[in-house]
Design a protein around this motif. Structure first.
Motif, short mmCIF file in Angstrom:
data_model
loop_
_atom_site.label_atom_id
_atom_site.label_comp_id
_atom_site.label_asym_id
_atom_site.label_seq_id
_atom_site.Cartn_x
_atom_site.Cartn_y
_atom_site.Cartn_z
N PRO A 115 0.82 -1.22 0.00
CA PRO A 115 0.00 0.00 0.00
C PRO A 115 0.85 1.27 0.00
O PRO A 115 1.88 1.34 0.67
N VAL A 116 0.44 2.25 -0.80
CA VAL A 116 1.10 3.55 -0.86
C VAL A 116 0.03 4.58 -0.53
O VAL A 116 -0.96 4.68 -1.23
N GLY A 118 -0.87 8.53 1.84
CA GLY A 118 -0.42 9.69 2.60
C GLY A 118 0.77 10.40 1.99
O GLY A 118 0.79 10.72 0.79
N ALA A 119 1.78 10.66 2.82
CA ALA A 119 2.96 11.42 2.41
C ALA A 119 3.73 10.70 1.30
O ALA A 119 4.27 11.34 0.39
N GLU A 120 3.78 9.37 1.37
CA GLU A 120 4.46 8.59 0.33
C GLU A 120 3.83 8.83 -1.03
O GLU A 120 4.53 9.02 -2.02
N LEU A 121 2.52 8.80 -1.07
CA LEU A 121 1.80 8.99 -2.33
C LEU A 121 2.02 10.40 -2.88
O LEU A 121 2.21 10.57 -4.09
N VAL A 122 2.02 11.39 -2.03
CA VAL A 122 2.26 12.77 -2.45
C VAL A 122 3.66 12.89 -3.04
O VAL A 122 3.87 13.52 -4.09
N GLU A 123 4.63 12.25 -2.39
CA GLU A 123 6.02 12.29 -2.86
C GLU A 123 6.16 11.57 -4.22
O GLU A 123 6.79 12.09 -5.14
N VAL A 124 5.54 10.40 -4.33
CA VAL A 124 5.58 9.65 -5.59
C VAL A 124 4.90 10.45 -6.70
O VAL A 124 5.42 10.54 -7.82
N ALA A 125 3.76 11.07 -6.40
CA ALA A 125 3.04 11.86 -7.39
C ALA A 125 3.89 13.04 -7.87
O ALA A 125 3.92 13.34 -9.07
N ALA A 126 4.59 13.70 -6.96
CA ALA A 126 5.44 14.83 -7.34
C ALA A 126 6.56 14.38 -8.27
O ALA A 126 6.85 15.05 -9.28
N VAL A 138 -3.34 10.62 -9.68
CA VAL A 138 -2.73 9.34 -9.32
C VAL A 138 -3.69 8.47 -8.53
O VAL A 138 -4.33 8.93 -7.57
N SER A 139 -3.79 7.20 -8.95
CA SER A 139 -4.52 6.20 -8.17
C SER A 139 -3.58 5.02 -7.97
O SER A 139 -2.67 4.79 -8.77
N VAL A 140 -3.81 4.27 -6.91
CA VAL A 140 -2.93 3.15 -6.56
C VAL A 140 -3.71 1.85 -6.60
O VAL A 140 -4.84 1.78 -6.11
#
Length: 176
Positions: A115-116, A118-126, A138-140
Protein backbone atom coordinates in the motif's frame (compact mmCIF):
# COMPACT_ATOMS: atom_id res chain seq x y z
CA UNK A 1 -14.56 -2.15 -29.51
CA UNK A 2 -14.43 0.80 -31.89
CA UNK A 3 -18.20 0.58 -32.21
CA UNK A 4 -18.60 0.99 -28.44
CA UNK A 5 -16.30 4.03 -28.52
CA UNK A 6 -18.37 5.51 -31.33
CA UNK A 7 -21.57 4.95 -29.37
CA UNK A 8 -20.10 6.40 -26.17
CA UNK A 9 -18.62 9.58 -27.69
CA UNK A 10 -21.86 11.64 -28.03
CA UNK A 11 -22.92 10.71 -24.49
CA UNK A 12 -19.53 11.67 -23.05
CA UNK A 13 -19.46 14.95 -24.95
CA UNK A 14 -23.01 15.85 -23.94
CA UNK A 15 -22.29 15.03 -20.30
CA UNK A 16 -19.11 17.10 -20.45
CA UNK A 17 -20.92 20.12 -21.89
CA UNK A 18 -23.75 19.81 -19.37
CA UNK A 19 -21.36 19.40 -16.41
CA UNK A 20 -18.89 22.21 -17.03
CA UNK A 21 -19.89 23.88 -13.75
CA UNK A 22 -18.96 20.81 -11.65
CA UNK A 23 -16.77 18.38 -13.60
CA UNK A 24 -15.25 16.79 -10.49
CA UNK A 25 -18.62 15.79 -9.07
CA UNK A 26 -19.80 14.48 -12.43
CA UNK A 27 -16.59 12.48 -12.87
CA UNK A 28 -17.13 10.85 -9.47
CA UNK A 29 -20.67 9.69 -10.11
CA UNK A 30 -20.11 8.66 -13.73
CA UNK A 31 -17.12 6.54 -12.63
CA UNK A 32 -19.25 4.92 -9.93
CA UNK A 33 -22.06 4.22 -12.41
CA UNK A 34 -19.51 2.74 -14.85
CA UNK A 35 -18.28 0.30 -12.21
CA UNK A 36 -21.84 -0.74 -11.42
CA UNK A 37 -22.77 -1.06 -15.11
CA UNK A 38 -19.78 -3.28 -15.85
CA UNK A 39 -21.16 -6.02 -13.59
CA UNK A 40 -22.04 -9.02 -15.82
CA UNK A 41 -25.06 -9.99 -13.70
CA UNK A 42 -26.47 -6.48 -14.01
CA UNK A 43 -25.90 -6.58 -17.78
CA UNK A 44 -27.77 -9.87 -17.97
CA UNK A 45 -30.60 -8.46 -15.86
CA UNK A 46 -30.83 -5.30 -18.01
CA UNK A 47 -30.82 -7.31 -21.25
CA UNK A 48 -33.81 -9.40 -20.15
CA UNK A 49 -36.94 -8.56 -22.16
CA UNK A 50 -39.07 -9.01 -19.01
CA UNK A 51 -37.29 -6.17 -17.19
CA UNK A 52 -38.36 -2.55 -17.66
CA UNK A 53 -35.98 0.39 -17.85
CA UNK A 54 -37.50 1.69 -14.59
CA UNK A 55 -36.53 -1.54 -12.82
CA UNK A 56 -32.98 -1.28 -14.13
CA UNK A 57 -32.78 2.38 -13.07
CA UNK A 58 -34.10 1.62 -9.58
CA UNK A 59 -31.61 -1.22 -9.17
CA UNK A 60 -28.62 0.88 -10.20
CA UNK A 61 -29.73 3.89 -8.15
CA UNK A 62 -30.15 1.61 -5.14
CA UNK A 63 -26.70 0.09 -5.55
CA UNK A 64 -24.93 3.45 -5.99
CA UNK A 65 -23.08 4.35 -2.79
CA UNK A 66 -23.36 8.09 -3.32
CA UNK A 67 -26.69 9.82 -3.61
CA UNK A 68 -27.28 10.65 -7.26
CA UNK A 69 -28.30 14.23 -7.98
CA UNK A 70 -30.97 15.07 -10.58
CA UNK A 71 -28.33 15.56 -13.27
CA UNK A 72 -26.96 12.05 -12.65
CA UNK A 73 -30.42 10.50 -12.53
CA UNK A 74 -31.43 12.11 -15.83
CA UNK A 75 -28.21 10.95 -17.48
CA UNK A 76 -28.65 7.40 -16.16
CA UNK A 77 -32.28 7.28 -17.33
CA UNK A 78 -31.25 8.41 -20.81
CA UNK A 79 -28.51 5.78 -21.04
CA UNK A 80 -30.84 3.00 -19.86
CA UNK A 81 -33.79 4.03 -22.06
CA UNK A 82 -31.52 4.05 -25.12
CA UNK A 83 -30.20 0.57 -24.23
CA UNK A 84 -26.64 1.87 -23.83
CA UNK A 85 -25.87 0.52 -20.36
CA UNK A 86 -23.05 -1.62 -21.76
CA UNK A 87 -21.42 1.59 -23.11
CA UNK A 88 -21.37 3.30 -19.71
CA UNK A 89 -17.77 2.28 -18.83
CA UNK A 90 -16.57 3.66 -22.17
CA UNK A 91 -18.65 6.82 -21.64
CA UNK A 92 -16.92 7.30 -18.28
CA UNK A 93 -13.52 6.76 -19.86
CA UNK A 94 -14.16 9.30 -22.63
CA UNK A 95 -15.65 11.78 -20.14
CA UNK A 96 -12.51 11.53 -17.99
CA UNK A 97 -10.35 12.07 -21.11
CA UNK A 98 -12.31 15.24 -21.94
CA UNK A 99 -12.02 16.45 -18.36
CA UNK A 100 -8.27 15.77 -18.32
CA UNK A 101 -7.78 17.53 -21.65
CA UNK A 102 -9.48 20.64 -20.31
CA UNK A 103 -7.40 20.69 -17.13
CA UNK A 104 -4.14 19.66 -18.83
CA UNK A 105 -3.70 16.56 -16.70
CA UNK A 106 -3.57 12.80 -17.16
CA UNK A 107 -4.63 9.75 -15.19
CA UNK A 108 -1.82 7.70 -13.71
CA UNK A 109 -2.18 4.26 -12.17
CA UNK A 110 0.56 3.21 -9.76
CA UNK A 111 0.75 -0.54 -9.33
CA UNK A 112 2.55 -1.48 -6.14
CA UNK A 113 3.23 -4.63 -4.15
CA UNK A 114 2.51 -2.72 -0.94
CA UNK A 115 0.00 0.00 0.00
CA UNK A 116 1.10 3.55 -0.86
CA UNK A 117 -0.76 6.31 0.95
CA UNK A 118 -0.42 9.69 2.60
CA UNK A 119 2.96 11.42 2.41
CA UNK A 120 4.46 8.59 0.33
CA UNK A 121 1.80 8.99 -2.33
CA UNK A 122 2.26 12.77 -2.45
CA UNK A 123 6.02 12.29 -2.86
CA UNK A 124 5.58 9.65 -5.59
CA UNK A 125 3.04 11.86 -7.39
CA UNK A 126 5.44 14.83 -7.34
CA UNK A 127 8.28 12.73 -8.80
CA UNK A 128 5.97 11.27 -11.46
CA UNK A 129 4.61 14.70 -12.45
CA UNK A 130 8.17 15.91 -12.93
CA UNK A 131 9.07 12.76 -14.91
CA UNK A 132 6.02 12.88 -17.21
CA UNK A 133 5.93 16.69 -17.42
CA UNK A 134 2.26 17.17 -16.61
CA UNK A 135 -0.25 17.17 -13.77
CA UNK A 136 -1.30 13.63 -12.85
CA UNK A 137 -4.40 12.21 -11.18
CA UNK A 138 -2.73 9.34 -9.32
CA UNK A 139 -4.52 6.20 -8.17
CA UNK A 140 -2.93 3.15 -6.56
CA UNK A 141 -3.68 -0.51 -7.22
CA UNK A 142 -2.10 -3.37 -5.32
CA UNK A 143 -0.31 -6.11 -7.25
CA UNK A 144 1.56 -8.38 -4.82
CA UNK A 145 3.15 -10.28 -7.74
CA UNK A 146 5.40 -7.25 -8.38
CA UNK A 147 7.37 -8.30 -5.25
CA UNK A 148 8.61 -4.72 -4.70
CA UNK A 149 8.95 -1.37 -6.44
CA UNK A 150 6.23 0.20 -8.57
CA UNK A 151 4.87 0.08 -12.10
CA UNK A 152 3.29 3.29 -13.40
CA UNK A 153 0.92 3.55 -16.37
CA UNK A 154 0.09 7.00 -17.77
CA UNK A 155 -1.97 6.66 -20.93
CA UNK A 156 0.15 4.52 -23.24
CA UNK A 157 3.41 5.18 -21.34
CA UNK A 158 4.70 2.63 -18.83
CA UNK A 159 7.44 3.14 -16.24
CA UNK A 160 8.31 -0.20 -14.63
CA UNK A 161 10.75 -0.21 -11.73
CA UNK A 162 9.34 -3.30 -10.05
CA UNK A 163 11.45 -6.17 -8.76
CA UNK A 164 9.52 -8.52 -11.05
CA UNK A 165 10.56 -6.50 -14.13
CA UNK A 166 14.20 -6.43 -13.02
CA UNK A 167 14.15 -10.19 -12.48
CA UNK A 168 12.72 -10.66 -15.98
CA UNK A 169 15.49 -8.46 -17.40
CA UNK A 170 18.14 -10.52 -15.61
CA UNK A 171 16.53 -13.76 -16.85
CA UNK A 172 16.67 -12.50 -20.46
CA UNK A 173 20.28 -11.38 -20.04
CA UNK A 174 21.34 -14.73 -18.56
CA UNK A 175 19.58 -16.86 -21.19
CA UNK A 176 20.73 -14.79 -24.18
Amino acid sequence: MAELATIARPYAEALFKASTSDLTSAAAWVDELAVIASNPQLQQFADSPKVTSTQVFDLIAGVAKSALDDHAKNFLRTVIENSRLNALPEIASQFRALKNAQSGSSDAVVYSAFPVAGAELVEVAAVLEKRFGRKLNVSVELQPELIGGIRVVVGDEVLDSSVKARLEQMKVALTA
